[in-house]
Each structure stands twice: as structure tokens, then as C-alpha cells.
Design a protein around this motif. Structure first.
Motif, short mmCIF file in Angstrom:
data_model
loop_
_atom_site.label_atom_id
_atom_site.label_comp_id
_atom_site.label_asym_id
_atom_site.label_seq_id
_atom_site.Cartn_x
_atom_site.Cartn_y
_atom_site.Cartn_z
N THR A 268 -28.91 5.67 -18.13
CA THR A 268 -28.21 4.70 -17.02
C THR A 268 -27.28 4.15 -19.04
N LYS A 269 -27.16 4.35 -19.89
CA LYS A 269 -25.96 3.60 -20.57
C LYS A 269 -26.24 2.64 -20.39
N ILE A 270 -26.70 1.92 -19.88
CA ILE A 270 -27.12 0.24 -19.64
C ILE A 270 -27.47 -0.22 -21.36
N GLN A 271 -27.09 -1.18 -21.89
CA GLN A 271 -26.38 -1.70 -23.41
C GLN A 271 -27.97 -2.48 -23.12
N THR A 272 -28.52 -3.55 -22.29
CA THR A 272 -29.03 -4.44 -23.01
C THR A 272 -30.83 -3.72 -22.84
N ASP A 273 -31.73 -4.99 -23.56
CA ASP A 273 -33.59 -4.26 -23.63
C ASP A 273 -34.09 -3.58 -22.41
N THR A 274 -33.29 -5.27 -21.84
CA THR A 274 -34.21 -4.93 -20.16
C THR A 274 -33.01 -5.09 -19.26
N THR A 275 -33.93 -4.61 -17.80
CA THR A 275 -32.75 -4.68 -16.05
C THR A 275 -33.37 -5.21 -15.48
N PRO A 276 -32.91 -5.77 -14.24
CA PRO A 276 -33.25 -5.72 -13.34
C PRO A 276 -34.11 -3.77 -12.39
N TRP A 277 -34.86 -4.56 -11.95
CA TRP A 277 -34.80 -3.19 -11.06
C TRP A 277 -33.63 -2.77 -10.63
N ALA A 278 -33.77 -3.73 -8.87
CA ALA A 278 -31.88 -3.06 -8.77
C ALA A 278 -31.20 -2.68 -9.53
N ASN A 279 -30.34 -3.17 -10.61
CA ASN A 279 -29.57 -2.96 -11.02
C ASN A 279 -29.23 -1.35 -11.59
N LEU A 280 -31.14 -1.30 -11.62
CA LEU A 280 -31.47 0.01 -12.88
C LEU A 280 -30.93 1.51 -11.67
N MET A 281 -31.44 0.71 -10.75
CA MET A 281 -31.96 1.77 -9.36
C MET A 281 -30.34 2.38 -8.80
N LYS A 282 -29.33 1.20 -9.08
CA LYS A 282 -27.54 1.22 -8.68
C LYS A 282 -27.44 2.51 -9.88
N GLU A 283 -27.63 2.11 -10.86
CA GLU A 283 -27.26 3.16 -12.02
C GLU A 283 -27.50 4.05 -11.90
N ILE A 284 -28.98 4.62 -11.87
CA ILE A 284 -28.94 5.99 -11.63
C ILE A 284 -28.93 6.41 -10.20
N HIS A 285 -27.97 6.14 -9.05
CA HIS A 285 -28.00 6.74 -8.03
C HIS A 285 -26.37 6.96 -8.57
N SER A 286 -25.56 6.13 -9.69
CA SER A 286 -24.27 6.32 -9.81
C SER A 286 -23.83 7.19 -10.72
N ARG A 287 -25.51 7.92 -11.36
CA ARG A 287 -25.20 9.28 -12.19
C ARG A 287 -25.48 10.03 -11.53
N MET A 288 -25.88 10.09 -10.14
CA MET A 288 -26.48 11.20 -8.98
C MET A 288 -25.15 11.69 -7.99
N THR A 289 -24.80 12.29 -7.53
CA THR A 289 -23.56 12.85 -6.41
C THR A 289 -24.33 12.53 -4.94
N ALA A 290 -24.06 11.27 -4.33
CA ALA A 290 -23.73 11.37 -3.29
C ALA A 290 -23.85 12.31 -2.51
N THR A 291 -24.45 12.88 -1.59
CA THR A 291 -24.37 14.19 -0.42
C THR A 291 -25.06 13.49 1.01
N TRP A 292 -24.52 14.08 1.94
CA TRP A 292 -24.72 13.41 3.27
C TRP A 292 -25.12 14.97 3.95
N HIS A 293 -26.18 15.21 4.84
CA HIS A 293 -26.70 16.34 5.55
C HIS A 293 -26.71 15.91 6.51
N ILE A 294 -25.63 17.09 7.68
CA ILE A 294 -25.16 16.28 8.94
C ILE A 294 -25.56 17.82 9.43
N ARG A 295 -27.19 17.70 11.14
CA ARG A 295 -27.05 18.77 11.52
C ARG A 295 -26.78 18.11 13.20
#
Length: 549
Positions: free
Chosen positions: A415-442
Motif C-alpha cells: 500500500t505504501k501507506i506512511q502511517t503505523d495504522t490506517t482505517p479499513w476503508a483506506n486500506l481496501m482503497k489502496e489495495i484496490h488501486s494497486r490491482m488492475t480493475a477488470t470488467w467481465h462482459i457476458r
């Protein structure tokens, strides 16, 4: 001419009147009747060649059939046109090896043209469109025509000069870039006997048809009973009467005061045209009014008191609205329904539109792989699955701190978050940003597609055109499996405005729909209610006209 790639500047569908003009020009050039689908979708493609020459190519159902350098000059056929109409333009026959020279950019030299009793030499003027076919002495077959050009001298001049020098400036050949712009077909080939029958059979068949038609006509006339000859012709109802009847029927049975104020065009579509009797067609241009506004003006003058009040719209410049209706008017009160359609029939049960299923995922990347044991790079996970993996990791390593998470070296490296702790929402947001958003259309028919980075979207744009008129541009419908003709008709009838579609617009995926005026509110509602498209897959809805409070 088309040896190197060209640039398409514009590709627009033609109006029926423009298509008729094109076919009339073609009729003046060709020998006999063309085997061409005149009911197909004709489009004009404006392009610039590699040398900088600007020209028009005409496609029919996306197959290039004709091209020209100016609208007043020659109209040339493509090889696709010639393969279906092999002798409608003058055709020169050459030996098969000559094609390789033409394909490399050479013009046709007259010594290479075959002149014999088997291949009669055609007659043509200087500067006329000429096609070139090729004869194989080994198989004794004729293939093509596989090249098209402009004659550099007339057929008489070629004979006089002893068939020496350049005869045809070659413009287009099989396997060039213009051929590549179409379905990439192969030239037809036929025997000498069949080749010589082409054109002759059509002339004979035309003569036979004319003879048969004359015989049938004479036979019918001789057998007509005298009673039928004396039968009186039933006079059709004047179009003005039909218009008046439908207007009064629509006003009486399809309109209520609650609908005021109402756009005049919308009133004409929903109230007047809806009352036209079955089997009849209301054509405003066949009345002496010519325009619906003129009719409304004259019908108000028929009685001593007005029946419908029309005023200019304050919201839409140049448009009129129905401001009031006088239901006590004598013309309105005395009207009685005959065969007008005052109630719509129950529509036939239509198959419901099956919207494609769009699933949102995130693809695992190299930096985030440590958080997902048992998975590989590129695997797709839903938001819920990601949360489960991260929660399991946090609990196993005892990193939970109330509503926050303590960062260990692995989470920090992801995540590269500089603080010792972080809220859950912020953690998930940072993890999502490090992944590739993908859409599967059927799609319902089983087709599947995966899009990364950018989601499938219907995009709205508003542009100003001539006279400061606004138009709505609609992009991205094809990705959702929406039939362009169907939705164009729905928009056209729903808001009573002009709707067109354009194909191969630069920077646009699939066709683009152009609607007169700012109609984003109506189209967005249509997409949500009729096509089941979520608003999160729409871009530009904020450009809609702000509704008054």
C-alpha cells in the motif's frame, strides 16, 4: 492510387435522395442494368490518399462499390462492383502475367491488350472508366475484372495508333488498400464460353420479358369483361379530410388538459398520427397545408371561436407549444368517430431485451500477490473475495486494532501507506488501486469479453452545430448489445426529433448516434428502464438540461 494506406476523414450514411442521384449517375455510365442492391445502406466515405488526393468512396452495406474524385466527374467502379457486373463498364482483356505489373503500380500498356474475335474490342471515349480482366491460356479461363482505371485515349485512337504506348491509367487493383477496405473477396473466374455469354443473355432475357409482358397485356385486355371496363373508379378521400379527422379524434380521445403545455411536434406524433385508420397513411406534404403549423392556423379560422392555442416555447428556441384547447368549440363537439384509431391495440408480446451481465473484478498484480496465497498473477477476484483474503491475513497476523489495521512490512510494501495504522476503508482503497480493475462482459448469446482499466460506458456529449444548435452525441451502445436502428427509432418517436447514426467515427468504438437537441434525460431513462443499464455505466449525464424546481 490505393497502393499505400489512405486516411478516412468522414464516413456518413446517405439520405435516400442522395442515393437516388448516385444511382442515376451510375445508370448514365453503364451498359445495361446494374446488379446492385439499391435498398442497401449507402454511405459516403471521404478519404485522403497517401499522395494527398481527396476523393469519395461509396459503400453499400459496408462494401466499397464506387469511387470518384469530384461529384461532377467520372464515377468509377471498384473490383467488388465489377465482380457482380462484369460487363457493365468497358472491359479490356490482358494475359494473366500483366496483372503483376499493374499491382506494382504500372499503367496498362496497349501492346498487352488481347485483340481477337474471341475478345471483341469495346468502344469508349477518352477519359472513360475502364475495367481490366485477365485471361489464362493454361486453364482457358477469364478472371476478374481485377483492375479499374481511366482511359488515356478513346478506343478509336487506340486502333489508329496501332495499340502502342500507354492506354489506361490504373487507379485501383485487386489486393490494394481499397480492396482491403471491403470484405476481401477473390475475383471470379469463368470459361471463355461463359464469359462471352455475359451481357448477351441479359439483353436476350430483357427482350423476351418485354415480349412476354406485351403478350400478357394483350391477353388481359382481350379477356376483360365489358362490365369491368365501365366500372367507375372509387375516389380516395382527400388528404386534408383525413388530417382534420385525425386531428379532432386525437384532440377528443388522446389528449387531456393535464398534458398542457405540450410540444406541437409531440402532439402531432402522439395524438394525430396515432389516430390514422388502419391501412391509411397520413402525408402532410400531400395536403395544401404542407406544414402542420399552417393547418393549425387555418382550422382556428373555420369557426367563430378558436379551437387550439399555439404559442412560442420559452425553453426551446424556434419551437411551438400547445398552450390551451377550447373543448367547447362547435367543430370539436360535433365530431363523431368513424374509423379513426382512438385506442391503441395491445402490443404484440415482444421479447424482453436481455442486457449483458457485467461483473466487476480486480486482477492480481505482482506487488499484491503476497496478500493472496494460492492465487496467481492475473487471477480475477471480486471486492468481497479481496476483503476475505485481507481479513484472513490481518487476523492471522493479529494486526487488527479496533476499526483500524496495523501495518506490517508486507502490507506497507503493497500500500505504501506512511502511517503505523490506517482505517479499513483506506486500506481496501489502496489495495484496490494497486490491482488492475477488470470488467467481465457476458452477452445472452454466450459471447464474452474482458475489459481492463476502463469500464464499458455509454458516453453522452453535447456539441454546438451550425446556428448554435445543440446536438446530443451517444457513444458506446454496441458494447451493451443494443441494436442501433431500434434505439434510434425509439428516440425519434419518443422526443419527436431527428436521429441519425454514423459508423467508423474517429476515436469512437462502434457506431455513434446523433440526436438533435439536448435529450440526455430521455435517453438515460430509456437505457435504464428499457435496456437495464446501470447509471454507473453512463458518462456525461450531468450535461443534461437542469430541471426547474
Amino acid at each position: 492510387m490505393f497502393k499505400k494506406p489512405f486516411t478516412v476523414k468522414k464516413n456518413t450514411n446517405q439520405r435516400n435522395s442522395d442515393s437516388r442521384k448516385l444511382f442515376n449517375r451510375l445508370k448514365e455510365e453503364v451498359n445495361g442494368e446494374s446488379n446492385i442492391d439499391k435498398k442497401g445502406q449507402v454511405a459516403q466515405v471521404k478519404l485522403t490518399t497517401f499522395e494527398g488526393t481527396q476523393m469519395n468512396v461509396y459503400t453499400i452495406d459496408k462494401v466499397p462499390m464506387l469511387f470518384e474524385f469530384s461529384e461532377n466527374g467520372n464515377i468509377y467502379p471498384t473490383v467488388y462492383y465489377m465482380w457482380n457486373n462484369q460487363k457493365t463498364f468497358p472491359v479490356l482483356i490482358c494475359h494473366e502475367p500483366v496483372f503483376s505489373y499493374l499491382e506494382n503500380g504500372a499503367d496498362l500498356m496497349l501492346p498487352g491488350v488481347i485483340r481477337s474475335s474471341i475478345f471483341p474490342f469495346p468502344t469508349f471515349r477518352k477519359g472513360a472508366p475502364v475495367a481490366i480482366a485477365f485471361y489464362s491460356s493454361e486453364t482457358e479461363t477469364v478472371s476478374g475484372p481485377s483492375a479499374v482505371g481511366c482511359s488515356m485515349m478513346s478506343s478509336e485512337e487506340m486502333v489508329v495508333c496501332g495499340f502502342k504506348g500507354k492506354g489506361v491509367q490504373v487507379l485501383h487493383v485487386f489486393r490494394d488498400q481499397l480492396w482491403d477496405f471491403g470484405p476481401k473477396g477473390v475475383p471470379p473466374s469463368c470459361s471463355l464460353e461463359d464469359w462471352n455469354k455475359i451481357g448477351v443473355e441479359s439483353e436476350e432475357s430483357e427482350e423476351d420479358e418485354e415480349t412476354d409482358e406485351r403478350k400478357e397485356l394483350d391477353a388481359c385486355q382481350s379477356t376483360l369483361p365489358k362490365e369491368e371496363e365501365k366500372q367507375e373508379v372509387i375516389q380516395e378521400e382527400p388528404m386534408e379530410n383525413l388530417l382534420t379527422r385525425c386531428f379532432l379524434a386525437g384532440l377528443k380521445h388522446r389528449f387531456t388538459r393535464n398534458q398542457l403545455p405540450m410540444d406541437v411536434g409531440q402532439f402531432y406524433t402522439q395524438c394525430v398520427l396515432s389516430c390514422v385508420p388502419d391501412g391509411r397513411r397520413l402525408d402532410m406534404k400531400k395536403t395544401h397545408f404542407k406544414k402542420f403549423a399552417t393547418f393549425l392556423q387555418e382550422i382556428n379560422e373555420l369557426e367563430s371561436e378558436w379551437i387550439i392555442k399555439i404559442t412560442p416555447s420559452k425553453e426551446k428556441k424556434g419551437a411551438d407549444i400547445v398552450a390551451d384547447v377550447n373543448f367547447s368549440n362547435k367543430l370539436f363537439r360535433d365530431f363523431e368517430v368513424t374509423d379513426e384509431r382512438i385506442v391503441d391495440e395491445a402490443p404484440a408480446e415482444k421479447a424482453k431485451f436481455d442486457a449483458p451481465v457485467i461483473a466487476e473484478y480486480f486482477a492480481i498484480t505482482e506487488p499484491t500477490l503476497k496478500l493472496f496465497p494460492g492465487c496467481s498473477k492475473g487471477d480475477l477476484l471480486t471486492v468481497k473475495q479481496i476483503k476475505e483474503f485481507v481479513t484472513k491475513y490481518v487476523n492471522e497476523n493479529k494486526l487488527a486494532a479496533g476499526g483500524s489495521v496495523r501495518l506490517d512490512p508486507i502490507i506497507f510494501s503493497v500500500t505504501k501507506i506512511q502511517t503505523d495504522t490506517t482505517p479499513w476503508a483506506n486500506l481496501m482503497k489502496e489495495i484496490h488501486s494497486r490491482m488492475t480493475a477488470t470488467w467481465h462482459i457476458r452477452w445472452p448469446d454466450g459471447r464474452e469479453i474482458v475489459r481492463k482499466v476502463s469500464p464499458p460506458r455509454v458516453e453522452f456529449k453535447i456539441e454546438n452545430r451550425a446556428g448554435n444548435k445543440k446536438v446530443t452525441l451517444l457513444n458506446g451502445l454496441a458494447m451493451f448489445g443494443i441494436d442501433i436502428r431500434t434505439i434510434c427509432h425509439q428516440i425519434q418517436t419518443g422526443v419527436a426529433t431527428s436521429v441519425t447514426s454514423q459508423w467508423e467515427v474517429p476515436g469512437v468504438e462502434g457506431p455513434q448516434v446523433l440526436v438533435q437537441g439536448n435529450q440526455i434525460h430521455f435517453i438515460a431513462d430509456l437505457l435504464i428502464k428499457s435496456y437495464g443499464i446501470d447509471k454507473k455505466f453512463m458518462k456525461g449525464t450531468e450535461l443534461a438540461v437542469k430541471k426547474k424546481k
